[in-house]
Motif scaffolding. Structure first.
Motif, PDB file in Angstrom:
ATOM      1  N   GLU A 129       0.851  -1.184   0.000  1.00 48.60           N
ATOM      2  CA  GLU A 129       0.000   0.000   0.000  1.00 48.60           C
ATOM      3  C   GLU A 129       0.890   1.237   0.000  1.00 48.60           C
ATOM      4  N   PHE A 130       0.336   2.343  -0.493  1.00 44.83           N
ATOM      5  CA  PHE A 130       1.105   3.571  -0.611  1.00 44.83           C
ATOM      6  C   PHE A 130       0.932   4.490   0.596  1.00 44.83           C
ATOM      7  N   LYS A 131      -0.127   4.270   1.393  1.00 47.43           N
ATOM      8  CA  LYS A 131      -0.440   5.192   2.474  1.00 47.43           C
ATOM      9  C   LYS A 131       0.359   4.927   3.742  1.00 47.43           C
ATOM     10  N   GLY A 132       0.992   3.815   3.851  1.00 52.51           N
ATOM     11  CA  GLY A 132       1.722   3.488   5.069  1.00 52.51           C
ATOM     12  C   GLY A 132       1.631   2.008   5.362  1.00 52.51           C
ATOM     13  N   ASP A 133       1.716   1.667   6.634  1.00 50.31           N
ATOM     14  CA  ASP A 133       1.701   0.262   7.032  1.00 50.31           C
ATOM     15  C   ASP A 133       0.510  -0.062   7.927  1.00 50.31           C
ATOM     16  N   SER A 134      -0.561   0.744   7.866  1.00 46.83           N
ATOM     17  CA  SER A 134      -1.710   0.518   8.740  1.00 46.83           C
ATOM     18  C   SER A 134      -2.405  -0.797   8.426  1.00 46.83           C
ATOM     19  N   ARG A 135      -2.480  -1.153   7.144  1.00 49.93           N
ATOM     20  CA  ARG A 135      -3.130  -2.408   6.762  1.00 49.93           C
ATOM     21  C   ARG A 135      -2.383  -3.599   7.335  1.00 49.93           C
ATOM     22  N   ARG A 136      -1.067  -3.591   7.248  1.00 45.08           N
ATOM     23  CA  ARG A 136      -0.257  -4.667   7.828  1.00 45.08           C
ATOM     24  C   ARG A 136      -0.399  -4.702   9.351  1.00 45.08           C
ATOM     25  N   ASN A 137      -0.340  -3.539   9.989  1.00 36.98           N
ATOM     26  CA  ASN A 137      -0.439  -3.494  11.441  1.00 36.98           C
ATOM     27  C   ASN A 137      -1.778  -4.034  11.933  1.00 36.98           C
ATOM     28  N   TYR A 138      -2.842  -3.744  11.185  1.00 36.79           N
ATOM     29  CA  TYR A 138      -4.161  -4.259  11.553  1.00 36.79           C
ATOM     30  C   TYR A 138      -4.161  -5.782  11.523  1.00 36.79           C
ATOM     31  N   TRP A 139      -3.595  -6.377  10.503  1.00 36.99           N
ATOM     32  CA  TRP A 139      -3.577  -7.837  10.410  1.00 36.99           C
ATOM     33  C   TRP A 139      -2.660  -8.463  11.457  1.00 36.99           C
TER      34      TRP A 139
END
Length: 729
Positions: free
Chosen positions: A341-351
């Motif tokens: 993702e381009f916005k950061g690592d929030s998607r990874r951190n959520y998982w």
């Protein structure tokens, strides 16, 4: 309270059993305004309550199909005297009616409706002003149920991406932390006792820690949307995953082509779909238009699993910090799941967070050896927590760095006294019994007092019942039919042990955060500045060491002689063993003295003279010099160890004989000579080394020892490289 509880409202629950059954059997319950006067119970106002509280009690009476005067009579006759004190009567009675109504309202299909949102928010408003004396709200805005927020497209216009606009919508009607914490956890889908305070902070982060209705309404709508999406994701995912009984899909990612999930094993990477259930993590590689057979990564069985954020990239390069690493004894090498993702690592951190929540929930189950219904309740609690976390993330675009964890088992791992919270939770789980939830006329959420010798009350698996009502089945063999009446864990006017454990943990957390704030304030930049600060802090120790060095140098023979005589006499008398306790006692007395006379006075600022400023290059050179010095010290230590190894293995026989002889002499001295004489001899030898009478002979002896040490060879060392035989895929 020491006494336990058994069925409250038992008498009128039996009398109104048919009414409750008709309440569940109706397809849609009419609102209070539309119900006919012939079938509605009487709504006699309670004199002690405020207008808003009376309105809430009236609606609760409508839901329960019980007149308000009968509710009040049951409250006054069945509950203990401690919750009927005049100062808290109104609030406790409001809680009593609200909890009963919410338990029944939560049994309706799709209960997260507009009626539920308005009613629960009005309960929170009334909780803050329950009595006539505390009524401070404007009469025109006594109930937020009159607000016009019926259109689906209209509500999101005000706060589509944040809660900032909610502050401008309504400044008068807001809810505080305590009201939210007392009402929201009654519905297990809306909040959890362990994470309720963090949820409130997340929802009120931009509104001055006051909850507006628009924010609360959006949160419940987002939660309802997430739950429906999870149910819709079950059908296409189950067929390829071959889920076991009681295993449900919690979240799915990688189905959108623009947001793939890449699995890295070795140097290979392949896109696919990632699915989390309450037992495992599944990855399905994307083939030619279809998904291949899913690879299962177990989270339930103890296999030393490790889940953490990790960096990854093409061909195994560590370039992007957007991956989740899974490692266990069941896989030959770590598996990396990347979330580009381009916005950061929030998607990874959520998982990472939700996978750890399921993993820690199963560890909690194994630690306390939970079985059957308790195990299902724990998994249901973790699942609902993930739904709430997902709702906040999607509804308000909050990332994990913006709020503390909303996941109960993750939070317990990081909180002070988190182990006490989990221990209290395990104790509450021991009281669970699905049979106590059956509608037999005797089980509801309040109880009469019993003596401590009688059997403990049985509570309902609230999270499991809620998840079942939402359409998820974790335990098929449990009799969770629609006639169940929830026996809750929150009681009017009382604080259960789990709430007390959470409050104690929050108190310790506040102290830790306050201490951390002071640490952040005193941190200084630069090696020279930190060294200068350390020197100032250690000034008393440095000054004491310099004075001792001055005495041992015999520059002032009189002072050195006096110190030698006094210390030698102390050693001979055996007083040396009391020196360390005396030092500790002196420091303790000094601390108490300071505490007594400096009470209420702020601590004086510690002043340090900062060294001259240096640019980045000079600081790097200083750091390089310090590293070189540390490396030299480590090398010198290694040389000493290698020479000692040579002596132990007799590389130089003459030197080995001398060392062995000295060791035998020292052993005999320690065995037969009193300890105080040995200490005295060591002190005299060290202290009088610089004495004018023996300085020359002492220097000569030290020189001979150094020359002898130089002649001892070091043991040989051979460096070998690690033979990496990993197969690259």
């Amino acid at each position: 309270m020491e006494n336990v509880k058994v069925g409250l409202l038992e008498s009128f629950m039996r009398n109104h059993q048919k009414s409750l059954q008709s309440l569940f059997n109706r397809k849609r319950s009419p609102s209070p305004s539309s119900s006919s006067s012939s079938t509605s119970p009487s709504h006699k106002p309670i004199p002690q309550l405020s207008p808003l509280a009376n309105s809430v009690v009236s609606r609760c009476s409508e839901i329960l199909q019980v007149p308000t005067e009968e509710l009040q009579h049951c409250f006054e006759t069945e509950l203990p005297e401690s919750v009927k004190e005049p100062l808290t009567y109104a609030r406790n009675f409001l809680e009593f009616c609200s909890y009963q109504a919410l338990h029944l309202l939560s049994k309706r299909p799709g209960f997260l409706s507009e009626e539920f949102r308005h009613l629960t928010y009005d309960m929170m408003l009334a909780w803050e002003a329950p009595s006539v004396e505390s009524e401070t709200l404007d009469k025109e805005t006594a109930s937020c149920s009159n607000q016009e927020v019926e259109h689906e497209d209209g509500w999101s216009l005000f706060y589509s991406s944040s809660t900032t606009m909610a502050v401008q919508v309504d400044d008068k009607k807001t809810v505080g932390r305590e009201a939210f914490a007392r009402i929201a956890p009654v519905s297990a889908a809306v909040a959890d006792i362990i994470t309720i305070h963090n949820l409130f902070d997340a929802l009120t982060s931009s509104s001055g820690h006051r909850l507006h209705f628009l924010v609360y309404d959006k949160y419940i709508r987002s939660l309802d949307k997430i739950i429906k999406a999870a149910k819709n994701a079950v059908a296409p995912a189950v067929g390829n995953l071959q889920l076991s009984e009681g295993e449900i899909v919690i979240d799915v990612d990688g189905t959108v082509p623009t947001q793939p999930v890449l699995q890295h094993i070795g140097i290979s990477a392949w896109p696919g779909r990632l699915t989390l259930t309450n037992y495992a993590l599944y990855f399905e590689s994307l083939g030619v238009g279809i998904y291949d057979k899913a690879v299962r990564y177990d989270l339930a069985t103890e296999m030393k699993q490790i889940i953490k954020p990790e960096m990854t990239g093409p061909l195994g390069a560590r370039l992007f910090d957007k991956a989740l690493m899974y490692k266990s004894t069941s896989v030959a090498e770590p598996v990396y799941l990347e979330f580009p993702e381009f916005k950061g690592d929030s998607r990874r951190n959520y998982w990472v967070d939700i996978c750890l929540e399921i993993l820690r929930a199963h560890r909690f189950i194994r630690k306390y050896n939970l079985k059957e219904i308790q195990k299902s309740e724990v998994l249901a609690k973790a699942t609902l927590g993930i739904f709430r976390c997902h709702a906040v993330r999607e509804g308000f675009q909050f990332f994990s760095s913006h709020y503390k964890s909303l996941l109960a088992f993750n939070l317990a791992e990081s909180l002070p006294r988190g182990d006490a919270i989990l221990e209290t939770l395990s104790y509450r789980l021991e009281l669970l019994d699905v049979g106590a939830a059956q509608h037999d006329g005797a089980g509801v959420s309040y109880a009469k007092k019993q003596s401590p010798t009688k059997q403990q009350p049985k509570l309902s698996p609230v999270s499991l019942l809620t998840l079942s009502q939402l359409g998820f089945i974790l335990k098929k063999e449990a009799n969770l039919d629609g006639e169940a009446v929830i026996v809750g864990d929150i009681y009017a006017g009382e604080t259960n042990p789990l709430e007390m454990a959470v409050k104690q943990s929050l108190l310790d957390t506040g102290k830790a955060e306050a201490a951390q704030a002071t640490i952040d304030q005193v941190k200084v930049e630069g090696i020279d500045t930190n060294v200068a600060l350390m020197k100032e802090l250690l000034f008393p120790v440095i000054e004491l060491a310099s004075r001792l060095q001055l005495l041992t140098s015999w520059e002032d023979p009189n002072k050195s002689t006096v110190f030698l005589v006094l210390t030698g006499y102390t050693i001979l008398r055996g007083w040396i063993s009391y020196m360390l306790p005396a030092i500790f006692l002196f420091i303790a007395i000094l601390m108490l003295w300071r505490r007594h006379f400096n009470k209420g006075k702020p601590l004086e600022t510690f002043k340090v003279t900062s060294p001259p400023n240096r640019n980045t290059v000079e600081q790097l050179l200083t750091l390089q010099e310090a590293i070189t010095q540390v490396e030299a010290l480590i090398q010198a230590g290694n040389i000493i160890l290698l020479k000692t190894r040579a002596l132990l293995f007799g590389v130089l026989p003459q030197a080995t004989d001398k060392v062995a002889l000295v060791l035998v002499f020292m052993a005999a001295a320690l065995a037969f000579v009193p300890q105080r004489y040995i200490v005295l001899l060591v002190f005299l030898e060290a202290f009088t080394r610089e004495m004018p009478y023996r300085k020359e002979s002492s220097n000569r002896w030290v020189r001979r020892v150094k020359e002898w040490w130089v002649r001892i060879p070091a043991a040989p060392v051979q460096l070998t490289k690690v033979d990496d035989k990993k197969k690259k895929k």
